[in-house]
Design a protein around this motif. Sequence first.
Motif, PDB file in Angstrom:
ATOM      1  N   ALA A  51       0.836  -1.209   0.000  1.00 19.18           N
ATOM      2  CA  ALA A  51       0.000   0.000   0.000  1.00 19.18           C
ATOM      3  C   ALA A  51       0.868   1.255   0.000  1.00 19.18           C
ATOM      4  O   ALA A  51       0.562   2.247  -0.688  1.00 19.18           O
ATOM      5  CB  ALA A  51      -0.926  -0.005   1.216  1.00 19.18           C
ATOM      6  N   ALA A  52       1.961   1.234   0.770  1.00 12.13           N
ATOM      7  CA  ALA A  52       2.886   2.366   0.787  1.00 12.13           C
ATOM      8  C   ALA A  52       3.510   2.567  -0.584  1.00 12.13           C
ATOM      9  O   ALA A  52       3.636   3.691  -1.082  1.00 12.13           O
ATOM     10  CB  ALA A  52       3.966   2.131   1.842  1.00 12.13           C
ATOM     11  N   LEU A  53       3.905   1.479  -1.222  1.00  9.81           N
ATOM     12  CA  LEU A  53       4.509   1.549  -2.550  1.00  9.81           C
ATOM     13  C   LEU A  53       3.543   2.155  -3.561  1.00  9.81           C
ATOM     14  O   LEU A  53       3.932   2.997  -4.389  1.00  9.81           O
ATOM     15  CB  LEU A  53       4.915   0.136  -2.985  1.00  9.81           C
ATOM     16  N   ARG A  54       2.283   1.761  -3.495  1.00  5.19           N
ATOM     17  CA  ARG A  54       1.285   2.302  -4.431  1.00  5.19           C
ATOM     18  C   ARG A  54       1.053   3.794  -4.198  1.00  5.19           C
ATOM     19  O   ARG A  54       0.842   4.549  -5.146  1.00  5.19           O
ATOM     20  CB  ARG A  54      -0.022   1.520  -4.292  1.00  5.19           C
ATOM     21  N   THR A  55       1.081   4.201  -2.933  1.00  5.44           N
ATOM     22  CA  THR A  55       0.953   5.630  -2.643  1.00  5.44           C
ATOM     23  C   THR A  55       2.095   6.407  -3.278  1.00  5.44           C
ATOM     24  O   THR A  55       1.892   7.463  -3.907  1.00  5.44           O
ATOM     25  CB  THR A  55       0.942   5.874  -1.129  1.00  5.44           C
ATOM     26  N   ALA A  56       3.308   5.910  -3.119  1.00  8.17           N
ATOM     27  CA  ALA A  56       4.470   6.594  -3.696  1.00  8.17           C
ATOM     28  C   ALA A  56       4.379   6.636  -5.212  1.00  8.17           C
ATOM     29  O   ALA A  56       4.746   7.638  -5.839  1.00  8.17           O
ATOM     30  CB  ALA A  56       5.753   5.895  -3.251  1.00  8.17           C
ATOM     31  N   ALA A  57       3.885   5.559  -5.819  1.00  8.63           N
ATOM     32  CA  ALA A  57       3.801   5.501  -7.272  1.00  8.63           C
ATOM     33  C   ALA A  57       2.830   6.536  -7.830  1.00  8.63           C
ATOM     34  O   ALA A  57       3.004   7.017  -8.958  1.00  8.63           O
ATOM     35  CB  ALA A  57       3.378   4.095  -7.712  1.00  8.63           C
ATOM     36  N   SER A  58       1.801   6.890  -7.057  1.00 10.12           N
ATOM     37  CA  SER A  58       0.792   7.843  -7.535  1.00 10.12           C
ATOM     38  C   SER A  58       1.083   9.281  -7.129  1.00 10.12           C
ATOM     39  O   SER A  58       0.347  10.196  -7.512  1.00 10.12           O
ATOM     40  CB  SER A  58      -0.592   7.434  -7.012  1.00 10.12           C
ATOM     41  N   HIS A  59       2.141   9.493  -6.337  1.00  6.34           N
ATOM     42  CA  HIS A  59       2.460  10.832  -5.846  1.00  6.34           C
ATOM     43  C   HIS A  59       3.014  11.695  -6.976  1.00  6.34           C
ATOM     44  O   HIS A  59       3.724  11.194  -7.848  1.00  6.34           O
ATOM     45  CB  HIS A  59       3.488  10.731  -4.713  1.00  6.34           C
ATOM     46  N   PRO A  60       2.714  12.997  -6.987  1.00  4.00           N
ATOM     47  CA  PRO A  60       3.252  13.871  -8.038  1.00  4.00           C
ATOM     48  C   PRO A  60       4.772  13.860  -8.077  1.00  4.00           C
ATOM     49  O   PRO A  60       5.441  13.699  -7.056  1.00  4.00           O
ATOM     50  CB  PRO A  60       2.725  15.256  -7.644  1.00  4.00           C
ATOM     51  N   THR A  61       5.303  14.051  -9.278  1.00  2.12           N
ATOM     52  CA  THR A  61       6.747  14.134  -9.457  1.00  2.12           C
ATOM     53  C   THR A  61       7.239  15.543  -9.136  1.00  2.12           C
ATOM     54  O   THR A  61       6.450  16.488  -9.007  1.00  2.12           O
ATOM     55  CB  THR A  61       7.135  13.799 -10.896  1.00  2.12           C
ATOM     56  N   TRP A  62       8.562  15.677  -9.044  1.00  2.03           N
ATOM     57  CA  TRP A  62       9.132  17.017  -8.847  1.00  2.03           C
ATOM     58  C   TRP A  62       8.776  17.932 -10.014  1.00  2.03           C
ATOM     59  O   TRP A  62       8.505  19.126  -9.808  1.00  2.03           O
ATOM     60  CB  TRP A  62      10.641  16.926  -8.688  1.00  2.03           C
ATOM     61  N   ALA A  63       8.769  17.404 -11.237  1.00  2.36           N
ATOM     62  CA  ALA A  63       8.430  18.247 -12.386  1.00  2.36           C
ATOM     63  C   ALA A  63       7.014  18.789 -12.259  1.00  2.36           C
ATOM     64  O   ALA A  63       6.755  19.974 -12.532  1.00  2.36           O
ATOM     65  CB  ALA A  63       8.589  17.449 -13.680  1.00  2.36           C
ATOM     66  N   GLU A  64       6.079  17.935 -11.824  1.00  5.30           N
ATOM     67  CA  GLU A  64       4.697  18.383 -11.662  1.00  5.30           C
ATOM     68  C   GLU A  64       4.584  19.430 -10.558  1.00  5.30           C
ATOM     69  O   GLU A  64       3.912  20.463 -10.721  1.00  5.30           O
ATOM     70  CB  GLU A  64       3.801  17.180 -11.358  1.00  5.30           C
ATOM     71  N   THR A  65       5.245  19.174  -9.431  1.00  4.88           N
ATOM     72  CA  THR A  65       5.173  20.115  -8.314  1.00  4.88           C
ATOM     73  C   THR A  65       5.811  21.444  -8.671  1.00  4.88           C
ATOM     74  O   THR A  65       5.235  22.525  -8.438  1.00  4.88           O
ATOM     75  CB  THR A  65       5.864  19.515  -7.069  1.00  4.88           C
ATOM     76  N   THR A  66       6.998  21.407  -9.232  1.00  4.31           N
ATOM     77  CA  THR A  66       7.708  22.666  -9.514  1.00  4.31           C
ATOM     78  C   THR A  66       7.074  23.427 -10.666  1.00  4.31           C
ATOM     79  O   THR A  66       7.139  24.659 -10.703  1.00  4.31           O
ATOM     80  CB  THR A  66       9.194  22.400  -9.787  1.00  4.31           C
ATOM     81  N   ASP A  67       6.420  22.744 -11.599  1.00  2.43           N
ATOM     82  CA  ASP A  67       5.679  23.464 -12.641  1.00  2.43           C
ATOM     83  C   ASP A  67       4.494  24.206 -12.035  1.00  2.43           C
ATOM     84  O   ASP A  67       4.156  25.326 -12.476  1.00  2.43           O
ATOM     85  CB  ASP A  67       5.204  22.504 -13.727  1.00  2.43           C
ATOM     86  N   ARG A  68       3.848  23.605 -11.035  1.00  4.86           N
ATOM     87  CA  ARG A  68       2.762  24.309 -10.357  1.00  4.86           C
ATOM     88  C   ARG A  68       3.292  25.531  -9.613  1.00  4.86           C
ATOM     89  O   ARG A  68       2.653  26.600  -9.609  1.00  4.86           O
ATOM     90  CB  ARG A  68       2.047  23.366  -9.378  1.00  4.86           C
ATOM     91  N   VAL A  69       4.454  25.383  -8.997  1.00  6.60           N
ATOM     92  CA  VAL A  69       5.067  26.534  -8.325  1.00  6.60           C
ATOM     93  C   VAL A  69       5.389  27.615  -9.341  1.00  6.60           C
ATOM     94  O   VAL A  69       5.119  28.805  -9.115  1.00  6.60           O
ATOM     95  CB  VAL A  69       6.342  26.107  -7.568  1.00  6.60           C
ATOM     96  N   ARG A  70       5.931  27.244 -10.478  1.00 10.95           N
ATOM     97  CA  ARG A  70       6.286  28.229 -11.507  1.00 10.95           C
ATOM     98  C   ARG A  70       5.051  28.984 -11.994  1.00 10.95           C
ATOM     99  O   ARG A  70       5.070  30.213 -12.149  1.00 10.95           O
ATOM    100  CB  ARG A  70       6.968  27.532 -12.683  1.00 10.95           C
ATOM    101  N   THR A  71       3.968  28.247 -12.246  1.00 11.90           N
ATOM    102  CA  THR A  71       2.725  28.903 -12.680  1.00 11.90           C
ATOM    103  C   THR A  71       2.230  29.885 -11.634  1.00 11.90           C
ATOM    104  O   THR A  71       1.776  30.997 -11.951  1.00 11.90           O
ATOM    105  CB  THR A  71       1.650  27.835 -12.968  1.00 11.90           C
ATOM    106  N   PHE A  72       2.321  29.492 -10.380  1.00 15.76           N
ATOM    107  CA  PHE A  72       1.885  30.366  -9.284  1.00 15.76           C
ATOM    108  C   PHE A  72       2.760  31.617  -9.210  1.00 15.76           C
ATOM    109  O   PHE A  72       2.249  32.739  -9.039  1.00 15.76           O
ATOM    110  CB  PHE A  72       1.956  29.591  -7.972  1.00 15.76           C
ATOM    111  N   LEU A  73       4.064  31.455  -9.355  1.00 17.72           N
ATOM    112  CA  LEU A  73       4.962  32.608  -9.312  1.00 17.72           C
ATOM    113  C   LEU A  73       4.685  33.563 -10.467  1.00 17.72           C
ATOM    114  O   LEU A  73       4.706  34.789 -10.289  1.00 17.72           O
ATOM    115  CB  LEU A  73       6.425  32.149  -9.351  1.00 17.72           C
ATOM    116  N   ARG A  74       4.425  33.023 -11.645  1.00 14.59           N
ATOM    117  CA  ARG A  74       4.111  33.896 -12.770  1.00 14.59           C
ATOM    118  C   ARG A  74       2.834  34.683 -12.512  1.00 14.59           C
ATOM    119  O   ARG A  74       2.760  35.889 -12.783  1.00 14.59           O
ATOM    120  CB  ARG A  74       3.974  33.069 -14.058  1.00 14.59           C
ATOM    121  N   SER A  75       1.829  34.011 -11.965  1.00 15.25           N
ATOM    122  CA  SER A  75       0.580  34.714 -11.663  1.00 15.25           C
ATOM    123  C   SER A  75       0.798  35.795 -10.620  1.00 15.25           C
ATOM    124  O   SER A  75       0.213  36.883 -10.695  1.00 15.25           O
ATOM    125  CB  SER A  75      -0.477  33.715 -11.180  1.00 15.25           C
ATOM    126  N   ALA A  76       1.654  35.514  -9.615  1.00 17.36           N
ATOM    127  CA  ALA A  76       1.960  36.524  -8.601  1.00 17.36           C
ATOM    128  C   ALA A  76       2.651  37.718  -9.231  1.00 17.36           C
ATOM    129  O   ALA A  76       2.328  38.877  -8.932  1.00 17.36           O
ATOM    130  CB  ALA A  76       2.838  35.916  -7.510  1.00 17.36           C
TER     131      ALA A  76
END
Length: 389
Positions: free
Chosen positions: A346-371
């Motif tokens: 179950a822990a392994l499956r949770t990790a497999a579905s967790h967002p990647t760094w690229a997904e997380t940092t792209d969301r941060v980038r979009t937020f910074l641009r909007s700011a």
Amino acid sequence: MTRRDAPEHTDSPMHVALAIYGDLDATSGGFRYDRRVVARLRERGDTVDVIALPWRRYPRGLADSIDPRVRDRLNRDVDVLVQDGLCHPSVWRHNRRLTRPDAVVGLVHHLRSDDPTERFGHLMRPFERRFLRSVDATVATSAFTRGRAERIAPSTASTPTLVAHPAGRVEGAAVTESTVRERAGDGPLRVAFVGSVVPRKDPATLLAAMARLDRRNGTHDLRLTVVGSHDVAPDYADRTVELATDLGVDDRVSFVGELSSTDLVETLANAHVCCVPARYEAFGMVHLEAMEHGAVPIAGAIGGTSEFVRDGGNGYLVSPGDERALADRLGRLAADRDRLARMGIAALRTAASHPTWAETTDRVRTFLRSAANGALAESGTSVAGGEHA
């Protein structure tokens, strides 16, 4: 805080500055998050200036908040100035006097004044509150941290905020489910504690839980590897090593200090359980990293770890300092290897579905641009959701 006119919205590269304490290459999870953001911005064509402010004792950091030389370093012509919240003593007073950045965004990993193990937290709170009030928007690494920031500075609830969870070390499943199942029946229960040996991470309660299992069952089949620096709180670390001897568990505990990334991955891959019963944890990156290897996390119940660890499902959450509950959870897993395998998968499956760094940092980038473009203020409070938003 006077701002120059915001540019029209485009997808052209941004100019970003990041203010941190010390060296961006430091080993803590917060700095790794910062490095990932910087790397992604640069990959996308943005220019990033890293403003490395000197590490200070807290009072000296507050003195920096009235130093015009610090303000001059911060007051640069950029689309957005991002400030790691760790720097709050040095920057809070300057923020309202900055004229050149289009926006100032706080990046909040850990709130020092909210940490129950921080001796002078109550004295830090007014300055951390002022920092949170001084920024135009915030990025928080967990919903827990966002909520605590709102308690410290209620005005933060109406300030644009993004919750962007860290990713893991492997960014997905590092092993197969069959490997986790086979490993569950292999040898003694192997437990890894990963973190600086400090009161907040609370290795002492883990050692006490081992001793309690001994008293209950006789010497139990459990081996503990303690990975992490002894330099942050050397006196406490020395007492922890002595405690293992005093409790009679030292023959089954290995204090290995800091490890290279390769050796850490090997340790997690060999472990059945990752146990860091922290008294306060803003997110708990190491638990996610352990889950990538199918190691069952046992974490403190106060903090952001509960945002990806489901108690009794893919791991356990224990109340701070509760050695009885911790011993019970360890005992269950040691005795019931089918349960260990199920929870590890179950822990392994949770990790497999967790967002990647690229997904997380792209969301941060979009937020910074909007700011930078003023779009957050125009649309009102923008609180992005948790890990799967």
